[in-house]
Each structure stands twice: as structure tokens, then as C-alpha cells.
Design an enzyme around this catalytic site. Sequence first.
Site, mmCIF file in Angstrom:
data_model
loop_
_atom_site.group_PDB
_atom_site.id
_atom_site.type_symbol
_atom_site.label_atom_id
_atom_site.label_comp_id
_atom_site.label_asym_id
_atom_site.label_seq_id
_atom_site.Cartn_x
_atom_site.Cartn_y
_atom_site.Cartn_z
ATOM 1 N N HIS A 354 0.791 -1.228 0.000
ATOM 2 C CA HIS A 354 0.000 0.000 0.000
ATOM 3 C C HIS A 354 0.822 1.276 0.000
ATOM 4 O O HIS A 354 0.254 2.360 0.112
ATOM 5 C CB HIS A 354 -0.922 0.056 1.219
ATOM 6 C CG HIS A 354 -1.992 -0.976 1.230
ATOM 7 N ND1 HIS A 354 -3.222 -0.791 0.643
ATOM 8 C CD2 HIS A 354 -2.011 -2.216 1.754
ATOM 9 C CE1 HIS A 354 -3.960 -1.884 0.822
ATOM 10 N NE2 HIS A 354 -3.244 -2.760 1.496
ATOM 11 N N LYS A 535 -8.382 13.974 3.921
ATOM 12 C CA LYS A 535 -7.469 12.829 3.956
ATOM 13 C C LYS A 535 -6.466 13.099 5.070
ATOM 14 O O LYS A 535 -6.443 14.201 5.620
ATOM 15 C CB LYS A 535 -6.745 12.663 2.617
ATOM 16 C CG LYS A 535 -6.177 13.988 2.067
ATOM 17 C CD LYS A 535 -5.562 13.840 0.686
ATOM 18 C CE LYS A 535 -6.547 13.846 -0.451
ATOM 19 N NZ LYS A 535 -6.673 12.569 -1.150
ATOM 20 N N ARG A 536 -5.633 12.097 5.410
ATOM 21 C CA ARG A 536 -4.581 12.374 6.374
ATOM 22 C C ARG A 536 -3.719 13.538 5.892
ATOM 23 O O ARG A 536 -3.548 13.738 4.687
ATOM 24 C CB ARG A 536 -3.724 11.126 6.583
ATOM 25 C CG ARG A 536 -4.419 10.062 7.424
ATOM 26 C CD ARG A 536 -4.710 10.560 8.832
ATOM 27 N NE ARG A 536 -3.499 10.577 9.619
ATOM 28 C CZ ARG A 536 -3.176 9.671 10.536
ATOM 29 N NH1 ARG A 536 -3.999 8.683 10.830
ATOM 30 N NH2 ARG A 536 -2.045 9.762 11.204
ATOM 31 N N LYS A 541 0.678 14.657 0.157
ATOM 32 C CA LYS A 541 -0.694 14.905 -0.287
ATOM 33 C C LYS A 541 -0.925 16.380 -0.610
ATOM 34 O O LYS A 541 -1.928 16.760 -1.181
ATOM 35 C CB LYS A 541 -1.687 14.418 0.770
ATOM 36 C CG LYS A 541 -1.627 12.895 0.993
ATOM 37 C CD LYS A 541 -2.580 12.457 2.086
ATOM 38 C CE LYS A 541 -2.444 10.992 2.473
ATOM 39 N NZ LYS A 541 -3.106 10.063 1.537
ATOM 40 N N THR A 643 -8.603 6.365 -2.266
ATOM 41 C CA THR A 643 -9.944 5.795 -2.383
ATOM 42 C C THR A 643 -10.970 6.903 -2.162
ATOM 43 O O THR A 643 -12.091 6.819 -2.672
ATOM 44 C CB THR A 643 -10.162 4.666 -1.357
ATOM 45 O OG1 THR A 643 -9.651 5.095 -0.088
ATOM 46 C CG2 THR A 643 -9.474 3.393 -1.790
ATOM 47 N N LYS A 647 -14.680 7.960 -4.032
ATOM 48 C CA LYS A 647 -15.939 8.290 -3.356
ATOM 49 C C LYS A 647 -16.494 9.611 -3.877
ATOM 50 O O LYS A 647 -17.701 9.751 -4.112
ATOM 51 C CB LYS A 647 -15.722 8.365 -1.833
ATOM 52 C CG LYS A 647 -15.373 7.011 -1.224
ATOM 53 C CD LYS A 647 -14.736 7.106 0.163
ATOM 54 C CE LYS A 647 -14.039 5.786 0.508
ATOM 55 N NZ LYS A 647 -13.146 5.880 1.663
#
Length: 798
Positions: A354, A535-536, A541, A643, A647
Site C-alpha cells: 500500500h 485525507k490524512r 498529499k 480511495t 468516493k
Amino acid sequence: MKDTQRPTAESLRDEILHHITYSMGKDPEHASVYDWRMALSLAIRDRVVAPWFAATRRTWEEGRKRVYYLSMEFLIGRMLEDAAINLGIRAICREAIEGLGLDWEKVVENEPDAALGNGGLGRLAACYMESMATLGCPGYGYGIRYEHGLFKQRFEGGRQVETPEDWLKQSHPWEFERPEAAYEIGFKGHVETRDGKPHWVPAETVLAEAFDMPVIGWEGKWANTLRLWAAKPTELFDLERFNHGDYAAAAEPEALARTLSRVLYPDDTTFAGKELRLKQEYFLTAAALQDIIRRHLAAGLALVDLPDHVAIQMNDTHPAIAGPELIRILTDLHGMEFEQAIDIALQCLGYTNHTLLPEALERWATYLIGTVLPRHMQIIEQIDAWHLKMNPKRPHYVGIVKHQEVRMGELAFITSHKVNGVSALHTELIKRNLFPELDKLHPGRIINQTNGITPRRWLRMANPALSHLIIDTIGEGWEADLDRLLALEPHVEDAGFLEAFMAAKRRNKEHLAEWIARTQGITVDPDAIFDIQVKRIHEYKRQLLNILQTIAEWHEIRENPQADFQPRVKIFGGKAAPGYYTAKQIIRLINDVAEVVNNDPYVDGRLKIVYPPNYNVSMAERLIPAADLSEQISTAGKEASGTGNMKFALNGALTIGTLDGANVEIREQVGAENFFLFGMTADEVIERRRDPEHARHAIMASQTLQDVLQMVAEGRFSPDEPERYHDLVHNCWHSDYFLVASDFEAYRAAQKEVDAAFADRASWARKAALNTARMGYFSSDRAIAGYMKEIWDTQSAL
Ligand code: 26V
């Protein structure tokens, strides 16, 4: 039988009243929302039990192969509404609850999230459990019943403050304690020779006690078990030591047992070689394997036949000790030869990777494994030697044990018959960068299984407005066959449909606006673009890129307050690992900027920044259906899949994103014209980093970015402490590993495109609806069907 028949609102009300009285022991007159929520949960649970037993019984009777999904994390969220949806009784439940004079939403929201995970990896495990149940894939999830899930986040002066989470404070109606299913788990000690064979004598033992949760699939046709292990002290062993006068040592197992399943590690960004974490990993794995072997032997089957009946999936390397443990059981405890044992392990095991981030890849010091799991250390070395013997061409720098460390990725790879990545790009990068030599030695072992999400929770449950429109337009059935959403495509030519689509979005935005006003005290305009990044918090990111661009927008409004400006609400959500300084600075910056922008009279409400604390699964369910724009802006090559991106798009948000992770495939599916692409590719990122001055060059080329960084550096958003963000700004200028500066102008240009596109309402609606229509591929049912066929070699029992 009441629990197999479909209830009516009246019959269900009676069942709820029964549980209020006899399970909760409350007079309905004096029952609290908690009592009602519990009573409703128990009434729903009664209807889960029959299909659950039936599925378990059939699996035994038909001698079916079972899948065991081993994961240190299951980010389940709330269970009540999910169970009601999958049983097809949500509307009836609601009617019954309202008939009792209660507020449905208050009852549902009374349930705490089961937050036994950090982020993507744990939520994926939860979606996969639900899809296995929906597809009738017999299986178990194995995890740890953490007493405290992921910490709760608050903001104090804009700073993240963590407090412990306490989901088990109230009793948990969805679990069944199984004191009879308990196993001894050993640690430390020594290895001795008995009858000429190695035998591990642990110095400490704890008990792993099972707690089972039913996982019900769509329409209640199948149910599997999520079995979570809780650590308990083993009393007998303590007593023996106590009697020998070794009081301190006698107390050790109890202390260990108390801590083992106490907390979830909240850091998913860096590998820290914590002994307790290694023990947690072994605790989960050893308990699971004992349970698996017991079940296999109880069916009267031979251990050589294990691969015909057992598939074990390792969710990342966290349970990678499964290989050595299985080999230990087969050889030391059951007398099998090593070669045969590893052959069996290989056939049973699969490993999902992952992350490519080097700092997150697990590697344990050999001395630590040698101390905590002495026999396993020997077996790991034996596996390594065996692998080298079988592959004499293996380069000298490749192997499981190198530089006094055990590399868990290599261990998992070498003991698995299939290794999978979680998006097409990610799988390519695994082959190219992470395991190139092992890929060459074992061609075909690395395969791709692009992630997916369950449409039951993430569309049907979270977005009733859109779900009902879809049902009115193309009927039911898409919930378990998401490709059917394609039938919406022709309707995008119908102005009436598009209007209804946007009306559903509008309703969700109003709901969210109302919630933001109520909980955050911020007024937002439902006509503005709802632009969401949740998100985290991690540098890769690039929430920093988002907030810097937001500052640029603010600056532009201030420079030219009369100009036409597309109103926007910037919504952020997410937690930082408690020890991750830079991520916490980014959180603080977002909150500081929000304070300035939201109170700036020049802005006049055209730009708002909202950062509700404590983002979790429930908050995701609230935010995602209300999004117009989904921010998926990671540095290319860093996000394995994502993910959340799926969504959002499924719920009709357009994506602004880089060519990273599953964004690549989402864009292919929804069409390039319905996706706002920007930024460097993974290859360009590598190339760009070769210029040691890339950051300075990029900043010098952008006047806007210079201005923005200048404002941050001067303390425009931290007037009480002007130097607060000096580190952050300094890093942008001088290092910028994640290439925020290099992608800034491209991102800004893409955001301008978003503004222009949003102004054309009909065209935007069409794009949004096409996103929903074309996201069928990203159902976790498709993903699980892929695992079943290509990794687990197992069939649906339905
Ligand atoms: C690593 C560690 C390191 C030791 C401490 C605890 C801990 C916990 C988790 C992790 C791994 C995090 C990896 C992860 O969550 N990866 C995410 O997996 C998602 C599902 O495949 C994927 O969509 C995301 O892109 C990826 O970041």
C-alpha cells in the site's frame, strides 16, 4: 420467524420496545437517545444473526475455501445504518423510530465511529469485508480490538490537539465476546532442541480472546465474520512464576496483555521500530493462524491440503510474520519438512502493498526480532537462505535480512504467491522501483488490483438524494452491479435529469451548510463551489499547495475587490500523526489563514475556509455527497491509489488532480474532459528533482507564489507570532521535496479552469453526472472479484 421476515414499521417498533425493556432494562418513559440507539441496533442485529449463521453453516457443510484477511486496521465507522441499508430496512427503521417520537438522525449519530484505523488502508479493509459479504465470498477478517481507536482531534488556537478515543466506553452492540475462542500467544524466551527438533519456549504469554462482529452483505444474502482479538493475561503462567518467587516477571505478562490491544498506532507516515508494535503484529498474526489451523483440523482435513481450503491475505506487511509463523506451526508443531512447509505457505499467502514511501516500509532490527520472536528469526534466515539457494542469480544486495535488519516487504514478497499493487500506476512503480530484482526472479507474481469502494455505504447510504434520483431514473440493482450506472449516460442529454441531478447536489450542499453553520459557526453559500480536500495530512498529499493557492485567490480578491469572482468554499479535513511536525504546521497554517480570510470584509463571503476538526468516516459521509470539487493533488508517484478520490467522483464531484495513483484510471473512465488534470507526471517529478535548485527556480518563475510566500513569511496570518511559518517557507524555497512550488502555477491554472467551467451550469451538471455514471469500475465488488479470481482462487457461495 420474526427475524427472517421483513418487518413492518409497527412490528419493528414492538421489537425496539422489547429491547428497551428487556435488553436495556429501561422504562421507555425514561430511555435516553443512547438507550434507543442500542435497542434499535439490537432489533436490527436480530435480523443479521440468521443469515450470519446460515452462511457459516453452509461454508462448513460445503467444505468451502475461506479467505482470511489479516489487517492491523479496520476503519469501520458506524454500523447501524449500514446494516439497515444492507437488510433493506432503513426506511422501516426510520419510520419506526419516528413513530416513537424520536429524531432518526440523532439516533444514528449517537453511535460512535469504530475508528480502528488510520486512513486509506484501514478503510479499504472495511470496504473489502463488506464486498466479500456481498459477493458471498466465505471469509474472515482478522484484526485487533483496540480499546482506543484513532485519537480525537481538536484545534486549540489553530493547533491540533489529540485526545484519546473511547469507543468502548458504552457497550458495543455489534460484537459478540467469545471467551471460548482464546489462544495463548508467546513472546521472547529461547529455542531449545527437543527430539532433535527446534522448539520455542516463550518467556511470556498472553491470551488472545476473540470478539466477533457480523459483516452483512447487500440484501442480507451472505454474512461473514470480522474477528477482532483482545489481549488478556494468562493467569496460570503467572502463578507458576509467582510461586518461584519471581514476582516482577510474574507481573510482566499482565502488563503486556494490558498494553497489547490498548491503542492503535496513529502514525501511518513513518516507520518507527517500536517493540510494542511488533508485538501487536505478532499477536494478531499468531492468533489468526491458530484459529485458521484449528478450523482446518476440526474439519478433519490434512495440513498438506491447507492451500485448497485457506487463502490468507496480508494487508500490507504488518502481518508479514504470517509466513514464518505458519512455517513454524507446520514444522516445529506438526513435524513437516521445511521445504514442504514453505511450499504450503507460498500457496496460501498473498501480500498487498500500500505504499512506496521508503520511510513507511517496515524493517525490524534483527536483534529485536531475535529477542521478541527468537524462533521466527531463525526461520526468517532459513527462508532467506532457501530463497537464495533456489535463485542463485539473486543479486547480493537483495534479500530479507540486510544490514542487521529484517525487511518486511521482501519477507512478504518471498513468502507469497501473489503480490499486488493497488492501482495500475502503483503496480508499475512496484515493479520498476520497489522490487525490480524480485520481479525479475518471479515474473508474474506482482499483479495489480486497483482499489475499490463499497457503493452501499458511499452512495446508497451516504447520499440518499442522489440514490433516489438514480433509482427513479434507472431502477434498482446498481447497488451490487455498479456498472449499471452506465445506464445514466443517455440521460445527461436530458435537461430535466441534469436539473434533478444538480438539485440533489444542492440539497446535500444545503445540509452541509447547515451543519457547518451549527458546528463551526461559519456561514457558507450553497451556491459557491464546494471544494474539498479530506485525507490524512501529509506533505506528499500537498494540503500546502491547496492553502497556498487559496491565499493567492484571497490576494487577488483584495487587489481587485470589484472584479467578478466565483464564490468558493474551501473545506479541509484530516489528522496529522501526533509526532509529524510539518504536517501539524500545515494544519495550523490552514486554520490561521481561515481566521483572516473568513473575517475579511473585502472578501465579503466570496471565499470561505472551513476546517472542521476530527475528520472520520462519519464526517466523510457528510462531506463527500456535498462536494463539487475533489482535491487529489499529491505529488505524482506518491499516492499508491487513493480511495477518497473514488468516493467523490461516484457522488458527482469533479476531480482536480495529478496523474497519481488511481486518479489515472478515474480520468480514463470518466473522460479527460470531465477531469481537471494538472502537474508533473511521476517521471517528470524524478527528472525535476535532479535540479538541486528546482524550488528556487519555480518560485522565481511565479510572481504570485513569491507574493504568497512573502505574506506567510511576514506573518500576515500569524500577526501575534510573525516567524511562526519561517520553517515552512524556508523549506519551500530550499528543499521542497514534494514539488509544491514546481506545480503551483499549473495548479492555479487548473483552478481557473474550474471557475470557468462552474460558471456554465448545464455543462458542469453534465460533467458531474458523467462522473457518477462512469465510476462503476471502482466498486469494491469488482476489486474483490479480482482478488477471488487472481489471488485467492475461490468461488462465490451464492
Ligand atoms: C504504515 C505504518 C507504519 C508503521 C506505523 C503504523 C503504520 C500504519 C499504516 C502504515 C501504512 C500506511 C499505508 C497506507 O495507508 N496506504 C494507503 O493505502 C490506501 C489503500 O490502498 C491507498 O489508497 C493510499 O493511496 C495509500 O496511501
